[in-house]
Design an enzyme around this catalytic site. Structure first.
Site, PDB file in Angstrom:
ATOM      1  CG  ASP A   1      -6.673  31.267  10.294  1.00  0.00           C
ATOM      2  OD1 ASP A   1      -7.072  31.763  11.361  1.00  0.00           O
ATOM      3  OD2 ASP A   1      -5.474  31.134  10.018  1.00  0.00           O
TER       4      ASP A   1
ATOM      5  CG  HIS B   1      -2.443  22.955   9.900  1.00  0.00           C
ATOM      6  ND1 HIS B   1      -1.470  22.358  10.670  1.00  0.00           N
ATOM      7  CD2 HIS B   1      -2.772  24.116  10.524  1.00  0.00           C
ATOM      8  CE1 HIS B   1      -1.234  23.127  11.722  1.00  0.00           C
ATOM      9  NE2 HIS B   1      -2.000  24.193  11.664  1.00  0.00           N
TER      10      HIS B   1
HETATM   11  N1  ACO Z   1      -5.599  25.522  -1.240  1.00  0.00           N
HETATM   12  C1  ACO Z   1      -5.200  24.856  -2.347  1.00  0.00           C
HETATM   13  N2  ACO Z   1      -4.097  24.089  -2.398  1.00  0.00           N
HETATM   14  C2  ACO Z   1      -3.366  24.000  -1.262  1.00  0.00           C
HETATM   15  C3  ACO Z   1      -3.730  24.652  -0.076  1.00  0.00           C
HETATM   16  C4  ACO Z   1      -4.899  25.444  -0.093  1.00  0.00           C
HETATM   17  N3  ACO Z   1      -5.291  26.118   0.986  1.00  0.00           N
HETATM   18  N4  ACO Z   1      -2.822  24.381   0.876  1.00  0.00           N
HETATM   19  C5  ACO Z   1      -1.904  23.576   0.317  1.00  0.00           C
HETATM   20  N5  ACO Z   1      -2.231  23.359  -0.979  1.00  0.00           N
HETATM   21  C6  ACO Z   1      -1.461  22.555  -1.943  1.00  0.00           C
HETATM   22  C7  ACO Z   1      -0.274  23.385  -2.455  1.00  0.00           C
HETATM   23  O1  ACO Z   1      -0.603  24.157  -3.567  1.00  0.00           O
HETATM   24  C8  ACO Z   1       0.734  22.292  -2.752  1.00  0.00           C
HETATM   25  O2  ACO Z   1       0.374  21.718  -3.980  1.00  0.00           O
HETATM   26  P1  ACO Z   1       1.516  21.177  -4.987  1.00  0.00           P
HETATM   27  O3  ACO Z   1       2.218  20.086  -4.229  1.00  0.00           O
HETATM   28  O4  ACO Z   1       0.728  20.717  -6.166  1.00  0.00           O
HETATM   29  O5  ACO Z   1       2.410  22.338  -5.258  1.00  0.00           O
HETATM   30  C9  ACO Z   1       0.488  21.265  -1.655  1.00  0.00           C
HETATM   31  O6  ACO Z   1      -0.882  21.466  -1.242  1.00  0.00           O
HETATM   32  C10 ACO Z   1       1.398  21.455  -0.437  1.00  0.00           C
HETATM   33  O7  ACO Z   1       1.252  22.805   0.027  1.00  0.00           O
HETATM   34  P2  ACO Z   1       2.383  23.562   0.821  1.00  0.00           P
HETATM   35  O8  ACO Z   1       1.977  24.988   0.955  1.00  0.00           O
HETATM   36  O9  ACO Z   1       3.731  23.294   0.261  1.00  0.00           O
HETATM   37  O10 ACO Z   1       2.317  22.770   2.216  1.00  0.00           O
HETATM   38  P3  ACO Z   1       2.684  23.288   3.627  1.00  0.00           P
HETATM   39  O11 ACO Z   1       2.683  22.163   4.552  1.00  0.00           O
HETATM   40  O12 ACO Z   1       3.897  24.147   3.584  1.00  0.00           O
HETATM   41  O13 ACO Z   1       1.386  24.239   3.861  1.00  0.00           O
HETATM   42  C11 ACO Z   1       0.016  25.872   4.637  1.00  0.00           C
HETATM   43  C12 ACO Z   1       0.723  24.560   4.955  1.00  0.00           C
HETATM   44  C13 ACO Z   1       1.063  26.989   4.443  1.00  0.00           C
HETATM   45  C14 ACO Z   1      -0.865  26.248   5.822  1.00  0.00           C
HETATM   46  C15 ACO Z   1      -0.837  25.746   3.345  1.00  0.00           C
HETATM   47  O14 ACO Z   1      -1.773  24.705   3.472  1.00  0.00           O
HETATM   48  C16 ACO Z   1      -1.527  27.037   2.973  1.00  0.00           C
HETATM   49  O15 ACO Z   1      -0.903  27.917   2.375  1.00  0.00           O
HETATM   50  N6  ACO Z   1      -2.849  27.185   3.327  1.00  0.00           N
HETATM   51  C17 ACO Z   1      -3.554  28.404   3.107  1.00  0.00           C
HETATM   52  C18 ACO Z   1      -3.185  29.446   4.156  1.00  0.00           C
HETATM   53  C19 ACO Z   1      -3.822  29.132   5.486  1.00  0.00           C
HETATM   54  O16 ACO Z   1      -4.992  28.805   5.594  1.00  0.00           O
HETATM   55  N7  ACO Z   1      -3.010  29.313   6.562  1.00  0.00           N
HETATM   56  C20 ACO Z   1      -3.478  29.133   7.948  1.00  0.00           C
HETATM   57  C21 ACO Z   1      -2.896  27.908   8.582  1.00  0.00           C
HETATM   58  S1  ACO Z   1      -3.509  27.700  10.230  1.00  0.00           S
HETATM   59  C22 ACO Z   1      -2.755  28.910  11.099  1.00  0.00           C
HETATM   60  O17 ACO Z   1      -1.664  29.325  10.817  1.00  0.00           O
HETATM   61  C23 ACO Z   1      -3.476  29.460  12.260  1.00  0.00           C
END
Ligand code: ACO
Length: 383
Positions: free
Chosen positions: A319, A262
């Site tokens: 989620d 998140h």
């Molecule tokens: N699984 C594995 N690795 C993850 C996950 C995940 N679910 N989420 C983040 N990471 C890792 C990324 O790969 C990244 O790694 P890196 O630095 O080695 O490249 C690091 O964590 C940062 O991730 P970002 O996506 O850049 O961080 P951000 O703050 O933008 O992400 C987000 C937030 C988009 C929600 C992300 O955690 C994600 O894509 N999660 C999965 C989708 C999800 O569950 N969305 C629902 C959110 S709640 C809602 O909207 C109701």
């Protein structure tokens, strides 16, 4: 010479406004609507009461709640025009696309879609909240090849939603669980969809245009589409004993596990904790398939926390556990994001109404890095 500017990608860490609607404490894993703890609202409140709280900024007294509930009931029906839009979409259409279009049509039934009067906008918000639930149930019915059902005004918002979708009046446990799903998804400060709503309404577009933009932004798997993607993954895992291998391989392949991580929470999302506590409650009453998904979800959760929880701040979000719970309520995965959008209409509307008190057009900047003053050549002279 190029100007030096600081770019905040994804507006990470940028504050866009002051608000008294919702506090998300991402370090402590706490969430408040108008100052009230999400746990208390989930345990003791109803979706109608939470809508009142978010729109008016205070909990209603008994008379206010009765009046508000009646108002919501009166707004449940949707016009034949909106029903036709839902029917005209093919069964293959994605449900959120249908919702976006049907929701957009609501403004056509309002003689004066834009208002600068707060009370009038609250009335419009009540209309949007009530009608979106009817639209969502209708979308589910049409997708299943069934007819649209009229609302049953003897039932509260959640029970009526389940009734309109399944043609069965839910038992008390299912009604409560549906209410909790609506409450937990009602609001979450300036996330992508709420921000999209605010951007649209900062132009003084009407509130219907705003929520339609919110639906569009909710669609992606990084936001509202994550619950469907999480259940898809659980089904792909297939058997509980395959969970650890699957997650290991997915992470090794740099895949994201949907339902984890998140932008704000760097600890367990409190909404996910509440939902997890419901998995145990439904386990005895669910079919074998759902029980299998529950087992897979619990093993995946444990593994992800061990691997990425404390070390990387990647914890379950709202989620992750919602899929098995929706399935228990006979809501199919293709409708998850549409139900999420129905719950969130109230949060979107509350934010628009608050933002309009001190409206400022959103207009950020980009650092231009292309060319300038190129010589324009006639098309016949271009290589
Ligand atoms: N699984 C594995 N690795 C993850 C996950 C995940 N679910 N989420 C983040 N990471 C890792 C990324 O790969 C990244 O790694 P890196 O630095 O080695 O490249 C690091 O964590 C940062 O991730 P970002 O996506 O850049 O961080 P951000 O703050 O933008 O992400 C987000 C937030 C988009 C929600 C992300 O955690 C994600 O894509 N999660 C999965 C989708 C999800 O569950 N969305 C629902 C959110 S709640 C809602 O909207 C109701």
């Amino acid at each position: 010479m190029e100007e030096t500017v600081e770019i905040k990608e994804g507006l990470q860490g940028v504050y866009i406004t002051k608000s008294s609607i919702c506090k998300v404490d991402g370090q402590e894993g706490k969430l408040y609507y108008r100052g009230y703890k999400i746990e208390d609202l989930a345990n003791y409140s109803s979706y109608e009461e939470v809508c009142y709280l978010l729109l008016y900024g205070k909990l209603p007294n008994s008379k206010e709640l009765v009046d508000f509930t009646e108002k919501m009931k009166k707004e449940r029906e949707i016009s034949e025009k909106t029903k036709d839009i839902i029917r005209k979409f093919s069964k293959e259409a994605q449900t959120l696309d249908v919702l976006r279009t049907a929701m957009s049509s609501l403004s056509a039934d309002d003689g004066k879609p834009y208002s600068d009067n707060e009370s009038e906008n609250i009335e419009k918000a009540i209309k949007i909240i009530a009608k979106t639930a009817t639209i969502s149930a209708a979308i589910g019915r049409i997708k299943d090849g069934k007819g649209i059902l009229e609302p049953d005004n003897s039932l509260n918002h959640s029970a009526n939603f389940l009734y309109m979708l399944t043609d069965k009046k839910p038992d008390k446990d299912s009604e409560k669980l549906m209410d909790i799903m609506f409450i937990l998804h009602a609001e979450h400060s300036s996330n992508a969809s709420t921000f999209a709503t605010l951007v649209a309404c900062s132009t003084l577009a009407d509130i219907y245009a705003g929520v339609t933009a919110g639906v569009a932004a909710l669609k992606g798997p990084l936001h509202g589409g994550a619950d469907e993607a999480a259940v898809k993954m659980m089904k792909e895992i297939g058997s509980p004993d395959n969970t650890e291998n699957y997650i290991e391989e997915a992470l090794a392949g740099k895949k994201k596990i949907m339902g984890f991580g998140h932008r704000v929470y760097k600890t367990y999302d409190p909404r996910a904790k509440i939902l997890k506590s419901y998995l145990d409650k439904i386990k005895g009453n669910s079919g074998g398939e759902i029980n299998k998904l529950i087992e897979i979800s619990l093993r995946a959760e444990k593994m992800m926390i061990d691997k990425l929880g404390k070390s990387h701040g990647i914890w379950p979000n709202v989620d992750f556990f919602s899929g098995p719970l929706y399935l228990h309520l006979n809501i199919k995965p293709e409708l998850f994001d549409t139900v999420f959008a129905s719950s969130r209409t109230v949060g979107w509307c509350a934010h628009v109404i608050e933002y309009w008190r001190n409206n400022k057009l959103f207009r950020p900047l980009e650092q231009y890095e292309g060319s300038v003053d190129l010589v324009y050549k006639n098309i016949s002279e271009r290589s």
